[in-house]
Design a protein around this motif. Structure first.
Motif, PDB file in Angstrom:
ATOM      1  N   PRO A  67       0.811  -1.226   0.000  1.00 31.24           N
ATOM      2  CA  PRO A  67       0.000   0.000   0.000  1.00 31.24           C
ATOM      3  C   PRO A  67       0.842   1.272   0.000  1.00 31.24           C
ATOM      4  O   PRO A  67       0.504   2.248  -0.676  1.00 31.24           O
ATOM      5  CB  PRO A  67      -0.817  -0.129   1.301  1.00 31.24           C
ATOM      6  CG  PRO A  67      -0.945  -1.600   1.502  1.00 31.24           C
ATOM      7  CD  PRO A  67       0.370  -2.167   1.046  1.00 31.24           C
ATOM      8  N   GLU A  68       1.972   1.287   0.733  1.00 32.11           N
ATOM      9  CA  GLU A  68       2.829   2.473   0.778  1.00 32.11           C
ATOM     10  C   GLU A  68       3.445   2.747  -0.590  1.00 32.11           C
ATOM     11  O   GLU A  68       3.596   3.911  -0.989  1.00 32.11           O
ATOM     12  CB  GLU A  68       3.934   2.287   1.820  1.00 32.11           C
ATOM     13  CG  GLU A  68       4.876   3.475   1.967  1.00 32.11           C
ATOM     14  CD  GLU A  68       4.243   4.700   2.610  1.00 32.11           C
ATOM     15  OE1 GLU A  68       4.955   5.705   2.774  1.00 32.11           O
ATOM     16  OE2 GLU A  68       3.040   4.660   2.937  1.00 32.11           O
ATOM     17  N   THR A  69       3.780   1.686  -1.319  1.00 33.65           N
ATOM     18  CA  THR A  69       4.328   1.860  -2.671  1.00 33.65           C
ATOM     19  C   THR A  69       3.302   2.491  -3.599  1.00 33.65           C
ATOM     20  O   THR A  69       3.621   3.366  -4.396  1.00 33.65           O
ATOM     21  CB  THR A  69       4.775   0.502  -3.239  1.00 33.65           C
ATOM     22  OG1 THR A  69       5.731  -0.090  -2.355  1.00 33.65           O
ATOM     23  CG2 THR A  69       5.418   0.664  -4.611  1.00 33.65           C
ATOM     24  N   LEU A  70       2.064   2.076  -3.472  1.00 34.98           N
ATOM     25  CA  LEU A  70       0.995   2.642  -4.302  1.00 34.98           C
ATOM     26  C   LEU A  70       0.759   4.110  -3.967  1.00 34.98           C
ATOM     27  O   LEU A  70       0.438   4.911  -4.847  1.00 34.98           O
ATOM     28  CB  LEU A  70      -0.296   1.840  -4.111  1.00 34.98           C
ATOM     29  CG  LEU A  70      -0.271   0.392  -4.628  1.00 34.98           C
ATOM     30  CD1 LEU A  70      -1.539  -0.337  -4.206  1.00 34.98           C
ATOM     31  CD2 LEU A  70      -0.127   0.372  -6.139  1.00 34.98           C
ATOM     32  N   ARG A  71       0.945   4.468  -2.694  1.00 36.58           N
ATOM     33  CA  ARG A  71       0.732   5.858  -2.284  1.00 36.58           C
ATOM     34  C   ARG A  71       1.868   6.772  -2.727  1.00 36.58           C
ATOM     35  O   ARG A  71       1.653   7.935  -3.053  1.00 36.58           O
ATOM     36  CB  ARG A  71       0.582   5.950  -0.764  1.00 36.58           C
ATOM     37  CG  ARG A  71      -0.732   5.453  -0.212  1.00 36.58           C
ATOM     38  CD  ARG A  71      -0.898   5.833   1.248  1.00 36.58           C
ATOM     39  NE  ARG A  71       0.023   5.110   2.106  1.00 36.58           N
ATOM     40  CZ  ARG A  71      -0.265   3.962   2.730  1.00 36.58           C
ATOM     41  NH1 ARG A  71      -1.469   3.420   2.575  1.00 36.58           N
ATOM     42  NH2 ARG A  71       0.623   3.361   3.490  1.00 36.58           N
ATOM     43  N   LYS A  72       3.094   6.254  -2.731  1.00 35.71           N
ATOM     44  CA  LYS A  72       4.270   7.098  -2.925  1.00 35.71           C
ATOM     45  C   LYS A  72       4.826   7.115  -4.347  1.00 35.71           C
ATOM     46  O   LYS A  72       5.746   7.879  -4.639  1.00 35.71           O
ATOM     47  CB  LYS A  72       5.386   6.633  -1.972  1.00 35.71           C
ATOM     48  CG  LYS A  72       5.051   6.774  -0.488  1.00 35.71           C
ATOM     49  CD  LYS A  72       4.871   8.225  -0.077  1.00 35.71           C
ATOM     50  CE  LYS A  72       4.688   8.337   1.432  1.00 35.71           C
ATOM     51  NZ  LYS A  72       4.510   9.748   1.856  1.00 35.71           N
ATOM     52  N   THR A  73       4.305   6.282  -5.232  1.00 33.78           N
ATOM     53  CA  THR A  73       4.844   6.204  -6.591  1.00 33.78           C
ATOM     54  C   THR A  73       3.735   6.396  -7.622  1.00 33.78           C
ATOM     55  O   THR A  73       2.543   6.372  -7.295  1.00 33.78           O
ATOM     56  CB  THR A  73       5.537   4.856  -6.852  1.00 33.78           C
ATOM     57  OG1 THR A  73       4.535   3.821  -6.964  1.00 33.78           O
ATOM     58  CG2 THR A  73       6.497   4.495  -5.716  1.00 33.78           C
ATOM     59  N   SER A  74       4.154   6.541  -8.863  1.00 36.61           N
ATOM     60  CA  SER A  74       3.201   6.718  -9.959  1.00 36.61           C
ATOM     61  C   SER A  74       2.706   5.390 -10.521  1.00 36.61           C
ATOM     62  O   SER A  74       1.950   5.379 -11.498  1.00 36.61           O
ATOM     63  CB  SER A  74       3.845   7.540 -11.086  1.00 36.61           C
ATOM     64  OG  SER A  74       4.937   6.821 -11.662  1.00 36.61           O
ATOM     65  N   ILE A  76       0.514   3.454  -9.512  1.00 35.09           N
ATOM     66  CA  ILE A  76      -0.933   3.320  -9.424  1.00 35.09           C
ATOM     67  C   ILE A  76      -1.613   3.846 -10.681  1.00 35.09           C
ATOM     68  O   ILE A  76      -2.761   3.488 -10.985  1.00 35.09           O
ATOM     69  CB  ILE A  76      -1.464   4.054  -8.169  1.00 35.09           C
ATOM     70  CG1 ILE A  76      -2.931   3.710  -7.906  1.00 35.09           C
ATOM     71  CG2 ILE A  76      -1.280   5.548  -8.312  1.00 35.09           C
ATOM     72  CD1 ILE A  76      -3.197   2.273  -7.582  1.00 35.09           C
ATOM     73  N   GLU A  77      -0.920   4.693 -11.463  1.00 32.44           N
ATOM     74  CA  GLU A  77      -1.497   5.259 -12.687  1.00 32.44           C
ATOM     75  C   GLU A  77      -1.385   4.320 -13.886  1.00 32.44           C
ATOM     76  O   GLU A  77      -1.952   4.590 -14.941  1.00 32.44           O
ATOM     77  CB  GLU A  77      -0.811   6.582 -13.029  1.00 32.44           C
ATOM     78  CG  GLU A  77      -1.030   7.690 -11.997  1.00 32.44           C
ATOM     79  CD  GLU A  77      -0.439   9.010 -12.447  1.00 32.44           C
ATOM     80  OE1 GLU A  77       0.307   9.033 -13.452  1.00 32.44           O
ATOM     81  OE2 GLU A  77      -0.714  10.033 -11.796  1.00 32.44           O
ATOM     82  N   ASN A 184       8.238   8.956 -11.386  1.00 27.39           N
ATOM     83  CA  ASN A 184       8.902   8.675 -10.118  1.00 27.39           C
ATOM     84  C   ASN A 184      10.276   9.341 -10.099  1.00 27.39           C
ATOM     85  O   ASN A 184      11.012   9.285 -11.087  1.00 27.39           O
ATOM     86  CB  ASN A 184       9.070   7.164  -9.924  1.00 27.39           C
ATOM     87  CG  ASN A 184       7.738   6.463  -9.720  1.00 27.39           C
ATOM     88  OD1 ASN A 184       6.835   6.998  -9.091  1.00 27.39           O
ATOM     89  ND2 ASN A 184       7.610   5.262 -10.265  1.00 27.39           N
TER      90      ASN A 184
END
Length: 209
Positions: A67-74, A76-77, A184
């Motif tokens: 979840p932290e990776t999805l919040r802090k990186t692009s 998720i796009e 990123n």
């Protein structure tokens, strides 16, 4: 540890939550699979991820995203069919072609301008001041995992720019993005170490010793 020299562009075959709280990304690749092993670190658009499954017949490997990776990186796009920059972790015997890249994304930037000049391409990126403070002209930065040299820093705009030569444009995903899309960013770790040493009074202690 990585170099920021992209080895190949992979294609997202599938991504999403395969079970509650578990986000998985399946990536089609070729070169990356030549010596792949479970648990290997792979840089995906500059984000260090761990291989949890691979299938050499399907030319595919998968990684899990916290979840932290999805919040802090692009990441998720990304969508099914998106291209991503891929690089295997550095071996002790490898040539160091770029700069020291950890795959630990410091934050994101937003592409604000593409401007061609000859067969090269200027790219301008806007980011937050907390990241921009570590970005200096002629210094290194990793953008979506690509080792690049900063040309100028525009403090009043919270922006910096770099230039992609014709060869690089064919090998990385940045030129395929659109103005407004995220990238990123990982700043040069040496700048953060220097700041840390200065803040702890290390340099003053050396001078007085």
């Amino acid at each position: 540890m990585f170099t920021g020299i992209v080895e190949e562009m992979g294609r997202i075959n599938q991504l999403g939550y395969d079970k509650p709280g578990s986000f998985t990304m399946k990536i089609q690749a070729k070169l990356i699979l030549e010596d792949i092993n479970l648990g290997d670190s792979i840089s995906v658009n500059g984000t260090c991820l761990t291989v949890d499954h691979y299938d050499k017949e399907k030319l595919e490997f998968s990684v899990g995203l916290a979840p932290e990776t999805l919040r802090k990186t692009s990441l998720i796009e990304l969508e099914q069919g998106s291209l991503v920059n891929l690089e295997r972790a550095l071996k002790p015997s490898s040539r160091m072609g770029g700069h020291f890249v950890q795959g630990h994304v410091d934050g994101m930037g937003e592409i604000v301008e593409f401007k061609p000049e000859g067969d090269s391409l200027w790219v301008k990126v806007k980011t937050v001041k907390e990241i921009l403070r570590y970005i200096v002209p002629k210094g290194y930065i990793a953008v979506d995992g690509t080792s690049l040299t900063v040309v100028d820093v525009f403090d009043e705009e919270d922006c910096f720019n770099f230039m992609l030569v014709a060869y690089t444009q064919q090998k990385v995903v940045i030129p395929m993005k659109k103005v407004g899309q995220k990238v990123n960013l990982e700043v040069d770790i040496l700048g953060k170490y220097v700041e840390r040493l200065l803040s702890t009074g290390f340099v003053d202690a050396i001078k007085s010793s």
